[in-house]
Design a protein around this motif. Structure first.
Motif, mmCIF file in Angstrom:
data_model
loop_
_atom_site.group_PDB
_atom_site.id
_atom_site.type_symbol
_atom_site.label_atom_id
_atom_site.label_comp_id
_atom_site.label_asym_id
_atom_site.label_seq_id
_atom_site.Cartn_x
_atom_site.Cartn_y
_atom_site.Cartn_z
ATOM 1 N N VAL A 1 0.913 -1.262 -0.049
ATOM 2 C CA VAL A 1 0.055 -0.051 -0.009
ATOM 3 C C VAL A 1 0.916 1.223 -0.088
ATOM 4 O O VAL A 1 1.910 1.256 0.854
ATOM 5 N N GLN A 2 0.451 2.103 -0.735
ATOM 6 C CA GLN A 2 1.326 3.610 -0.732
ATOM 7 C C GLN A 2 1.101 4.273 0.430
ATOM 8 O O GLN A 2 0.003 4.193 1.170
ATOM 9 N N SER B 1 -5.050 3.501 2.048
ATOM 10 C CA SER B 1 -5.991 2.769 2.897
ATOM 11 C C SER B 1 -6.000 1.179 2.568
ATOM 12 O O SER B 1 -5.860 0.851 1.287
ATOM 13 N N ARG B 2 -6.510 0.437 3.461
ATOM 14 C CA ARG B 2 -6.568 -1.052 3.421
ATOM 15 C C ARG B 2 -7.325 -1.597 4.336
ATOM 16 O O ARG B 2 -7.287 -1.201 5.462
ATOM 17 N N GLU C 1 5.739 3.227 8.852
ATOM 18 C CA GLU C 1 5.963 2.333 10.431
ATOM 19 C C GLU C 1 4.710 1.549 10.481
ATOM 20 O O GLU C 1 4.859 0.607 11.299
ATOM 21 N N ASP C 2 3.620 1.610 9.593
ATOM 22 C CA ASP C 2 2.741 0.423 9.832
ATOM 23 C C ASP C 2 3.095 -0.839 9.205
ATOM 24 O O ASP C 2 2.369 -1.802 9.293
ATOM 25 N N THR C 3 4.081 -0.819 8.376
ATOM 26 C CA THR C 3 4.563 -2.228 7.845
ATOM 27 C C THR C 3 4.946 -3.097 8.948
ATOM 28 O O THR C 3 5.587 -2.920 9.845
ATOM 29 N N ALA C 4 4.178 -4.317 8.840
ATOM 30 C CA ALA C 4 4.374 -5.536 9.623
ATOM 31 C C ALA C 4 3.455 -6.665 9.289
ATOM 32 O O ALA C 4 2.420 -6.496 8.254
ATOM 33 N N VAL C 5 3.402 -7.606 9.909
ATOM 34 C CA VAL C 5 2.578 -8.780 9.773
ATOM 35 C C VAL C 5 1.521 -8.432 10.742
ATOM 36 O O VAL C 5 1.630 -8.162 11.929
ATOM 37 N N VAL D 1 1.470 -6.564 5.361
ATOM 38 C CA VAL D 1 0.964 -5.259 5.134
ATOM 39 C C VAL D 1 2.180 -4.409 4.808
ATOM 40 O O VAL D 1 3.324 -4.377 5.941
ATOM 41 N N SER D 2 2.657 -4.110 3.809
ATOM 42 C CA SER D 2 3.686 -3.146 3.653
ATOM 43 C C SER D 2 3.511 -1.814 2.976
ATOM 44 O O SER D 2 2.646 -1.836 1.932
#
Length: 125
Positions: free
Chosen positions: A12-13, A17-18, A89-93, A121-122
């Motif tokens: 996601v850029q 949103s996702r 910084e939201d990048t995570a499993v 989510v990357s």
């Protein structure tokens, strides 16, 4: 007993949103409080949202408050995590988890009994 399967992760850029979904199978889904956790690479797992059995009570840490929304659809045995204004910084499993409702929201990972396999989510910088 619950079996949990997450979906909806991906690339996601920043600023996008996702929506993540967590489908539960098993009996009595509405007896469980549900939570979404995330675990960035090399870091500890952290709670990002929790919801009561009926969906009326929610909790968010300051890091995601105002950007993430947890909801559930008990007839569909599904819990959702809507993520807006995503940041690198939201990048995570992201993991879905369930705990029998005990009259309060459960915030510690150790108190959740059932876990999904996670979805990545990357958000590249």
């Amino acid at each position: 007993q619950l079996q949990l399967v997450e979906s909806g992760g991906g690339l996601v850029q920043a600023g996008g949103s996702r929506r993540l979904s967590c489908a539960a199978s098993g009996r009595d889904f509405s007896r469980y409080g549900m939570g979404w956790f995330r675990q960035p690479s090399g870091k500890e797992r952290e709670l990002v949202a929790a919801v009561s059995w009926g969906g009326r009570i929610t909790y968010y840490p300051d890091s995601v408050k105002g950007r993430f929304t947890i909801s559930r659809d008990n007839p569909k045995n599904t819990v959702y995590l809507q993520m807006n204004s995503l940041k690198p910084e939201d990048t995570a499993v992201y993991y879905c988890a369930g705990a029998l409702w005990i009259g309060r929201l459960v915030r510690r990972a150790e108190e959740y009994v059932y876990w999904g396999q996670g979805t990545q989510v990357s958000v590249p910088s």
